[in-house]
Design a protein around this motif. Structure first.
Motif, mmCIF file in Angstrom:
data_model
loop_
_atom_site.group_PDB
_atom_site.id
_atom_site.type_symbol
_atom_site.label_atom_id
_atom_site.label_comp_id
_atom_site.label_asym_id
_atom_site.label_seq_id
_atom_site.Cartn_x
_atom_site.Cartn_y
_atom_site.Cartn_z
ATOM 1 N N PRO A 183 1.028 -1.200 -0.032
ATOM 2 C CA PRO A 183 0.136 -0.014 0.216
ATOM 3 C C PRO A 183 1.106 1.328 0.073
ATOM 4 C CG PRO A 183 -1.009 -1.551 1.513
ATOM 5 C CD PRO A 183 0.430 -2.352 1.096
ATOM 6 N N ALA A 184 1.781 1.206 0.647
ATOM 7 C CA ALA A 184 2.786 2.678 0.906
ATOM 8 C C ALA A 184 3.459 2.655 -0.662
ATOM 9 C CB ALA A 184 3.997 2.357 1.694
ATOM 10 N N SER A 240 -5.314 8.802 -2.017
ATOM 11 C CA SER A 240 -4.223 9.014 -3.100
ATOM 12 C C SER A 240 -4.809 8.486 -4.272
ATOM 13 C CB SER A 240 -3.039 8.609 -2.709
ATOM 14 O OG SER A 240 -2.834 7.144 -2.514
ATOM 15 N N VAL A 241 -5.082 7.097 -4.336
ATOM 16 C CA VAL A 241 -5.666 6.310 -5.547
ATOM 17 C C VAL A 241 -6.637 6.971 -6.186
ATOM 18 C CG1 VAL A 241 -6.410 4.358 -6.325
ATOM 19 C CG2 VAL A 241 -4.426 4.210 -4.954
ATOM 20 N N ILE A 244 2.142 1.703 -3.322
ATOM 21 C CA ILE A 244 0.931 2.301 -4.261
ATOM 22 C C ILE A 244 0.547 3.671 -4.183
ATOM 23 C CG2 ILE A 244 -1.495 1.884 -5.126
ATOM 24 C CD1 ILE A 244 0.460 -0.439 -5.943
ATOM 25 N N THR A 245 0.709 3.942 -2.879
ATOM 26 C CA THR A 245 0.488 5.423 -2.446
ATOM 27 C C THR A 245 1.183 6.373 -3.108
ATOM 28 O OG1 THR A 245 -0.489 4.679 -0.361
ATOM 29 C CG2 THR A 245 0.172 7.130 -0.406
ATOM 30 N N ASP A 263 4.597 2.445 6.739
ATOM 31 C CA ASP A 263 4.089 1.165 6.688
ATOM 32 C C ASP A 263 5.011 0.085 7.213
ATOM 33 O OD1 ASP A 263 2.034 -0.093 4.560
ATOM 34 O OD2 ASP A 263 4.139 -1.099 4.282
ATOM 35 N N VAL A 316 -3.747 5.515 1.295
ATOM 36 C CA VAL A 316 -3.863 4.709 -0.149
ATOM 37 C C VAL A 316 -5.133 5.112 -0.703
ATOM 38 C CG1 VAL A 316 -4.367 2.672 1.181
ATOM 39 C CG2 VAL A 316 -3.179 2.572 -1.005
ATOM 40 N N HIS A 317 -6.117 4.877 0.174
ATOM 41 C CA HIS A 317 -7.546 5.249 -0.461
ATOM 42 C C HIS A 317 -7.705 6.632 -1.077
ATOM 43 C CE1 HIS A 317 -7.844 1.807 2.018
ATOM 44 N NE2 HIS A 317 -9.170 1.410 1.243
#
Length: 618
Positions: free
Chosen positions: A70-71, A443-444, A73-74, A178, A440-441
């Motif tokens: 997740p980090a 930023s995506v 992907i962020t 993370d 993460v939510h």
């Protein structure tokens, strides 16, 4: 003092040796970062397949999990969000206003610019911030009569310091949080780094303001290349449409303040032409304003005023309007002798219909033209300033009637989606800061929003994702998994604790800080953060202490990338405009690393006390 347990399996020593070898290859730079990172992952996969651990052997899913972390992907999503801000020129307006105020209040303006950079860097990727401000500060250096070398390194350092203040200020911060969450079950809050970070930032600013100017060289400038071109004037035309911002504007002392750095040479109203001086005229819909301006002035106008761009597209004749997200660009083309364009009027050529480009201006070296754009009869040697999509300008390279100067082609931000990009960016920060959504939510969601709103297209978003960072971080996670699985991280933590615990926890944190700070200047800060966070958490567990300050120690130390140009990407960005040498960063940054170390040690001593029991009982 904690007894150092004897190492477990021989695999631990093999993994430690592999980690050292990986560091050597990263520093050697004989092979690209991508190749070294991919090789690390491949070797770890094969190693644990051939030499499995007796217990807890990591499988391919665990080793490769870092690439879906997740980090990470962020980080990739925030790069896309930052590219959307850059692509729309959303920050161009504030920066241009700062530059315009420099002549009146030079010191306060320079202070405001660096303060703006500091604050923005706490919430956005530093790379587009530095790219945005390099030409601004080069122009200011020219007005100061100083070399850009005096302010380029401070720009990079201010960005790095700003990135220490929030969880999304730097990708390093996200990776530390993370890693801490995976080891302890809880990560760092959004503003967790802010308070200790402020101490470091204040100390860094004092150093930059009072010490750094004496350590920086005075070198030749590059302002003509980056900031302004050669100052040649183009004749350009602005048509005042019905909802145009120039409707109702009147001149003051013959000058139009809404058209800075432009000379209005004529105003065409129907069949009547008004020549200067312009005393009582009021601009109205349908007027044609003929101006003389440099390429940079016209570029700045289109980059910062979406209404001017829309008006120009509406009045340029039939043609396909660039869709939001397409790359817009400016270029120059020369009308060669023998061209079929010679002797034809600009409006007869129909550039918009034929080439899907717009003639912004015409420059004729022999004399200054005072005509409507469409009535200019082209001559050999005329230089046309062309505006259009990058694809349309690329196709002009094969046009035999125009000699496109490819070296003069530069991208332009598209301000038509600037407001949308700022709203999306603000929403990401708000959602993450208030914990309404995990980072993460948010930023995506922001990255998807940037593409959906037309702030950038899919290709631009893909280019924003740095493959080097992706592979580097993913391989560092794989190496961290190997260190954890073999017990190497815990063993290193015991060595650190045994060496410095007798002198108290402050000494332990101080030693850890300077070790990470030194390595982050020769390694990637992301790789350093991933490798050392488990060691720091292990040391905290050995002492029975709260791991938060230990994680923050790694976070701040890994961000202390001041002493080499390879320590951080913003250092590399300013190296060319400042004409710096490798040793310039050592001279300027090494003392700052020491300053950061002393300040953090003092903060740890002040906050937790000098006794070892103070920290252990936290």
């Amino acid at each position: 003092m904690i007894d150092a347990a004897s190492p477990g399996e021989w695999q631990m020593w093999a993994v430690l040796a592999g980690a050292v070898l990986a560091i050597v290859f990263y520093c050697w730079e004989r092979f690209s970062i991508e190749i070294v990172s991919a090789a690390i992952v491949a070797i770890i996969l094969v190693y644990f397949q051939i030499f499995p651990l007796a217990e807890g052997n990591p499988g391919p899913g665990e080793i490769l999990a870092g690439f879906a972390n997740p980090a990470l992907i962020t980080i990739m999503a925030l790069l896309v969000v930052g590219q959307g801000i850059f692509q729309t020129g959303a920050m161009e307006g504030p920066t241009q206003r700062l530059l315009a105020s420099y002549d009146k209040r030079p010191f306060l303006t320079l202070l405001a610019i660096f303060a703006f950079v500091l604050v923005v860097s706490a919430f956005i990727n530093n790379t587009p911030v530095v790219v945005m401000f390099i030409p601004i500060l080069v122009a200011i250096a020219a007005r100061m009569g100083r070399s850009p070398a005096k302010i380029m390194i401070p720009l990079s350092y201010i960005c790095i310091l700003g990135g220490m203040l929030t969880l999304i200020g730097s990708s390093t911060n996200l990776l530390v949080s993370d890693s801490m969450r995976s080891l302890t079950g809880s990560g760092l809050d959004f503003f967790e780094p802010t308070m200790p970070g402020l101490f470091l930032v204040i100390g860094g600013i004092v150093y930059i303001a009072f010490v750094l100017p004496h350590l920086l060289p005075e070198r030749a400038t590059m302002e003509t290349e980056i900031a302004g071109g050669d100052g040649k004037q183009f004749i350009a035309q602005i048509e005042v449409t019905r909802d145009h911002p120039l409707v109702g504007v009147t001149p003051v002392a013959g000058m139009f303040s809404d058209l800075p750095n432009m000379t209005v040479r004529m105003i065409q109203r129907g069949e009547h032409a008004y020549l200067p001086p312009f005393d009582e005229i009021v601009l109205q819909s349908g007027d044609l304003v003929i101006v003389a301006a440099t390429r940079k002035t016209l570029s700045d106008l289109l980059s910062t005023r979406a209404e001017f761009l829309r008006g120009m597209l509406q009045t340029a004749g039939p043609g396909e309007e660039p869709s939001p997200g397409e790359r817009l660009a400016l270029s120059e083309a020369v009308v060669p002798p023998g061209s079929r364009l010679v002797g034809r009027l600009v409006e007869q050529v129909g550039f918009r219909h034929q080439t899907n480009t717009i003639v912004l201006g015409v420059q004729r070296r022999s004399r200054m033209i005072r005509k409507r754009m469409g009535e200019i009869r082209l001559e050999p040697g005329d230089v046309l300033l062309l505006f259009g999509t990058a694809e349309a300008l690329r196709k002009l390279r094969h046009d035999r009637d125009l000699l496109l100067m490819a070296w003069a082609t530069t991208d332009l931000p598209d301000p038509r989606r600037a407001t949308a990009s700022l709203l999306i960016f603000g929403g990401v920060v708000l959602l993450a800061a208030t914990n309404l959504l995990p980072i993460v939510h948010a930023s995506v969601l922001g990255a998807v929003g940037m593409i959906g709103a037309g702030c950038l297209n899919v290709r631009q978003a893909a280019r924003a994702i740095d493959n080097r960072v992706y592979l580097l971080v993913g391989s560092a996670f794989a190496l961290g998994t190997a260190l954890q699985s073999t017990g190497a991280a815990d063993y290193l933590a015991m060595l650190v604790v045994n060496a410095f615990a007798p002198y108290g926890p402050v000494a332990l944190l101080s030693a850890m800080f300077i070790l990470v700070a030194l390595l982050t200047n020769i390694l990637s800060n992301n790789a350093t953060a991933i490798l050392f966070t488990p060691i720091a958490i292990g040391a905290a567990n050995q002492l029975g202490a709260d791991p938060t300050l230990f994680a923050l120690t790694v976070l701040f130390a890994a961000n202390t990338s001041f002493a080499t140009p390879i320590g951080y990407q913003t250092n590399l960005l300013v190296m060319s405009p400042g004409h710096y040498k490798f040793t310039d960063f050592i001279k300027a940054g090494a003392p700052l690393v020491i300053v950061m170390w002393i300040i953090f040690t003092a903060y740890a001593a002040f906050h937790f006390g000098f006794g070892s029991g103070a920290l252990a009982s936290t």
